[in-house]
Motif scaffolding. Structure first.
Motif, PDB file in Angstrom:
ATOM      1  N   ASP A   1       0.824  -1.209   0.000  1.00  0.00           N
ATOM      2  CA  ASP A   1       0.000   0.000   0.000  1.00  0.00           C
ATOM      3  C   ASP A   1       0.858   1.259   0.000  1.00  0.00           C
ATOM      4  O   ASP A   1       0.576   2.216  -0.723  1.00  0.00           O
ATOM      5  N   GLU A   2       1.933   1.271   0.817  1.00  0.00           N
ATOM      6  CA  GLU A   2       2.818   2.433   0.859  1.00  0.00           C
ATOM      7  C   GLU A   2       3.491   2.664  -0.489  1.00  0.00           C
ATOM      8  O   GLU A   2       3.582   3.799  -0.963  1.00  0.00           O
ATOM      9  N   LEU A   3       3.976   1.581  -1.094  1.00  0.00           N
ATOM     10  CA  LEU A   3       4.665   1.697  -2.374  1.00  0.00           C
ATOM     11  C   LEU A   3       3.725   2.139  -3.489  1.00  0.00           C
ATOM     12  O   LEU A   3       4.078   2.964  -4.334  1.00  0.00           O
ATOM     13  N   LYS A   4       2.495   1.615  -3.481  1.00  0.00           N
ATOM     14  CA  LYS A   4       1.507   2.014  -4.493  1.00  0.00           C
ATOM     15  C   LYS A   4       1.130   3.486  -4.327  1.00  0.00           C
ATOM     16  O   LYS A   4       0.978   4.207  -5.313  1.00  0.00           O
ATOM     17  N   ASP A   5       0.996   3.940  -3.067  1.00  0.00           N
ATOM     18  CA  ASP A   5       0.697   5.352  -2.816  1.00  0.00           C
ATOM     19  C   ASP A   5       1.846   6.237  -3.283  1.00  0.00           C
ATOM     20  O   ASP A   5       1.636   7.312  -3.828  1.00  0.00           O
ATOM     21  N   LEU A   6       3.073   5.787  -3.064  1.00  0.00           N
ATOM     22  CA  LEU A   6       4.258   6.568  -3.413  1.00  0.00           C
ATOM     23  C   LEU A   6       4.456   6.675  -4.924  1.00  0.00           C
ATOM     24  O   LEU A   6       4.736   7.748  -5.454  1.00  0.00           O
ATOM     25  N   TYR A   7       4.312   5.537  -5.638  1.00  0.00           N
ATOM     26  CA  TYR A   7       4.631   5.507  -7.063  1.00  0.00           C
ATOM     27  C   TYR A   7       3.415   5.549  -7.986  1.00  0.00           C
ATOM     28  O   TYR A   7       3.572   5.704  -9.190  1.00  0.00           O
ATOM     29  N   GLY A   8       2.249   5.361  -7.459  1.00  0.00           N
ATOM     30  CA  GLY A   8       1.021   5.416  -8.266  1.00  0.00           C
ATOM     31  C   GLY A   8       1.032   4.393  -9.389  1.00  0.00           C
ATOM     32  O   GLY A   8       1.399   3.228  -9.187  1.00  0.00           O
ATOM     33  N   GLU A   9       0.686   4.824 -10.573  1.00  0.00           N
ATOM     34  CA  GLU A   9       0.587   3.928 -11.728  1.00  0.00           C
ATOM     35  C   GLU A   9       1.944   3.411 -12.194  1.00  0.00           C
ATOM     36  O   GLU A   9       2.015   2.436 -12.933  1.00  0.00           O
ATOM     37  N   GLU A  10       3.030   4.068 -11.762  1.00  0.00           N
ATOM     38  CA  GLU A  10       4.380   3.638 -12.150  1.00  0.00           C
ATOM     39  C   GLU A  10       4.876   2.449 -11.326  1.00  0.00           C
ATOM     40  O   GLU A  10       5.905   1.868 -11.650  1.00  0.00           O
ATOM     41  N   PHE A  11       4.146   2.085 -10.265  1.00  0.00           N
ATOM     42  CA  PHE A  11       4.567   0.979  -9.411  1.00  0.00           C
ATOM     43  C   PHE A  11       4.443  -0.346 -10.152  1.00  0.00           C
ATOM     44  O   PHE A  11       3.410  -0.653 -10.746  1.00  0.00           O
ATOM     45  N   VAL A  12       5.534  -1.140 -10.129  1.00  0.00           N
ATOM     46  CA  VAL A  12       5.556  -2.466 -10.753  1.00  0.00           C
ATOM     47  C   VAL A  12       5.930  -3.464  -9.665  1.00  0.00           C
ATOM     48  O   VAL A  12       7.075  -3.519  -9.213  1.00  0.00           O
ATOM     49  N   GLN A  13       4.968  -4.262  -9.232  1.00  0.00           N
ATOM     50  CA  GLN A  13       5.191  -5.183  -8.117  1.00  0.00           C
ATOM     51  C   GLN A  13       6.282  -6.203  -8.419  1.00  0.00           C
ATOM     52  O   GLN A  13       6.997  -6.640  -7.521  1.00  0.00           O
ATOM     53  N   ASP A  14       6.464  -6.572  -9.680  1.00  0.00           N
ATOM     54  CA  ASP A  14       7.498  -7.547 -10.045  1.00  0.00           C
ATOM     55  C   ASP A  14       8.911  -7.033  -9.768  1.00  0.00           C
ATOM     56  O   ASP A  14       9.857  -7.813  -9.749  1.00  0.00           O
ATOM     57  N   ASP A  15       9.062  -5.716  -9.549  1.00  0.00           N
ATOM     58  CA  ASP A  15      10.371  -5.142  -9.234  1.00  0.00           C
ATOM     59  C   ASP A  15      10.720  -5.288  -7.752  1.00  0.00           C
ATOM     60  O   ASP A  15      11.798  -4.891  -7.327  1.00  0.00           O
ATOM     61  N   TYR A  16       9.813  -5.855  -6.966  1.00  0.00           N
ATOM     62  CA  TYR A  16       9.977  -5.941  -5.516  1.00  0.00           C
ATOM     63  C   TYR A  16       9.898  -7.380  -5.032  1.00  0.00           C
ATOM     64  O   TYR A  16       9.221  -8.216  -5.622  1.00  0.00           O
ATOM     65  N   LEU A  17      10.600  -7.651  -3.933  1.00  0.00           N
ATOM     66  CA  LEU A  17      10.580  -8.965  -3.291  1.00  0.00           C
ATOM     67  C   LEU A  17      10.010  -8.837  -1.886  1.00  0.00           C
ATOM     68  O   LEU A  17      10.315  -7.875  -1.177  1.00  0.00           O
ATOM     69  N   LEU A  18       9.228  -9.824  -1.465  1.00  0.00           N
ATOM     70  CA  LEU A  18       8.762  -9.877  -0.082  1.00  0.00           C
ATOM     71  C   LEU A  18       9.960 -10.285   0.773  1.00  0.00           C
ATOM     72  O   LEU A  18      10.524 -11.359   0.588  1.00  0.00           O
ATOM     73  N   THR A  19      10.376  -9.413   1.679  1.00  0.00           N
ATOM     74  CA  THR A  19      11.548  -9.714   2.504  1.00  0.00           C
ATOM     75  C   THR A  19      11.209  -9.888   3.974  1.00  0.00           C
ATOM     76  O   THR A  19      11.939 -10.557   4.687  1.00  0.00           O
ATOM     77  N   THR A  20      10.123  -9.281   4.415  1.00  0.00           N
ATOM     78  CA  THR A  20       9.767  -9.346   5.828  1.00  0.00           C
ATOM     79  C   THR A  20       8.269  -9.590   5.938  1.00  0.00           C
ATOM     80  O   THR A  20       7.466  -8.746   5.537  1.00  0.00           O
ATOM     81  N   LYS A  21       7.919 -10.743   6.481  1.00  0.00           N
ATOM     82  CA  LYS A  21       6.501 -11.081   6.601  1.00  0.00           C
ATOM     83  C   LYS A  21       5.873 -10.366   7.795  1.00  0.00           C
ATOM     84  O   LYS A  21       6.548 -10.062   8.781  1.00  0.00           O
ATOM     85  N   GLN A  22       4.588 -10.144   7.684  1.00  0.00           N
ATOM     86  CA  GLN A  22       3.836  -9.517   8.769  1.00  0.00           C
ATOM     87  C   GLN A  22       4.082 -10.283  10.066  1.00  0.00           C
ATOM     88  O   GLN A  22       4.109 -11.508  10.085  1.00  0.00           O
ATOM     89  N   GLY A  23       4.298  -9.554  11.168  1.00  0.00           N
ATOM     90  CA  GLY A  23       4.522 -10.179  12.468  1.00  0.00           C
ATOM     91  C   GLY A  23       5.978 -10.427  12.801  1.00  0.00           C
ATOM     92  O   GLY A  23       6.299 -10.899  13.881  1.00  0.00           O
ATOM     93  N   THR A  24       6.896 -10.096  11.876  1.00  0.00           N
ATOM     94  CA  THR A  24       8.329 -10.265  12.136  1.00  0.00           C
ATOM     95  C   THR A  24       8.747  -9.319  13.258  1.00  0.00           C
ATOM     96  O   THR A  24       8.355  -8.160  13.288  1.00  0.00           O
ATOM     97  N   ALA A  25       9.552  -9.817  14.196  1.00  0.00           N
ATOM     98  CA  ALA A  25      10.010  -9.000  15.334  1.00  0.00           C
ATOM     99  C   ALA A  25      11.303  -8.289  14.997  1.00  0.00           C
ATOM    100  O   ALA A  25      12.161  -8.834  14.317  1.00  0.00           O
ATOM    101  N   PHE A  26      11.424  -7.052  15.477  1.00  0.00           N
ATOM    102  CA  PHE A  26      12.636  -6.231  15.335  1.00  0.00           C
ATOM    103  C   PHE A  26      13.023  -5.703  16.706  1.00  0.00           C
ATOM    104  O   PHE A  26      12.158  -5.457  17.545  1.00  0.00           O
ATOM    105  N   LEU A  27      14.314  -5.482  16.908  1.00  0.00           N
ATOM    106  CA  LEU A  27      14.757  -4.711  18.056  1.00  0.00           C
ATOM    107  C   LEU A  27      14.724  -3.261  17.621  1.00  0.00           C
ATOM    108  O   LEU A  27      15.299  -2.898  16.604  1.00  0.00           O
ATOM    109  N   TRP A  28      14.037  -2.427  18.378  1.00  0.00           N
ATOM    110  CA  TRP A  28      13.843  -1.041  18.000  1.00  0.00           C
ATOM    111  C   TRP A  28      14.727  -0.145  18.838  1.00  0.00           C
ATOM    112  O   TRP A  28      14.775  -0.286  20.044  1.00  0.00           O
ATOM    113  N   MET A  29      15.438   0.789  18.197  1.00  0.00           N
ATOM    114  CA  MET A  29      16.366   1.658  18.910  1.00  0.00           C
ATOM    115  C   MET A  29      15.953   3.117  18.740  1.00  0.00           C
ATOM    116  O   MET A  29      15.468   3.504  17.696  1.00  0.00           O
ATOM    117  N   ASP A  30      16.174   3.906  19.789  1.00  0.00           N
ATOM    118  CA  ASP A  30      15.977   5.360  19.727  1.00  0.00           C
ATOM    119  C   ASP A  30      17.288   6.023  19.446  1.00  0.00           C
ATOM    120  O   ASP A  30      18.321   5.570  19.818  1.00  0.00           O
TER     121      ASP A  30
END
Length: 94
Positions: free
Chosen positions: A65-94
């Motif tokens: 959704d973010e990428l489609k909003d950013l690039y609009g009609e120029e967005f090509v999903q085949d140019d992207y790979l799924l790298t992080t699935k929903q629910g993946t944990a990260f250590l977050w730093m300030d």
């Protein structure tokens, strides 16, 4: 741009468990790339959506959704790979 290196939670746990007991009381600094050391780790952050990364530029990433909003009609999903699935944990730093 080179793909970022990753380790599993198991590898991180094994590394921490291999640290001598007397070292476990010392402060830890985490440096990511050219950034300054981060000192405050928050609670783990869990990704709320699947994250896709551009095959040519690993800094070009986001949810579909973010990428489609950013690039609009120029967005090509085949140019992207799924790298992080929903629910993946990260250590977050300030």
């Amino acid at each position: 741009m080179e793909k970022p290196k990753a380790i599993t939670w198991k590898e991180l746990k094994e590394f921490v468990n291999s640290i001598p007991e007397e070292q476990l009381k010392n402060n830890v600094s985490i440096i990511v790339g050219d950034e300054s050391p981060a000192r405050d780790l928050n609670e783990p952050f869990f990704s709320v959506g699947d994250i896709y990364v551009n095959k040519e530029d690993y800094e070009d990433c986001g949810t579909l959704d973010e990428l489609k909003d950013l690039y609009g009609e120029e967005f090509v999903q085949d140019d992207y790979l799924l790298t992080t699935k929903q629910g993946t944990a990260f250590l977050w730093m300030d």
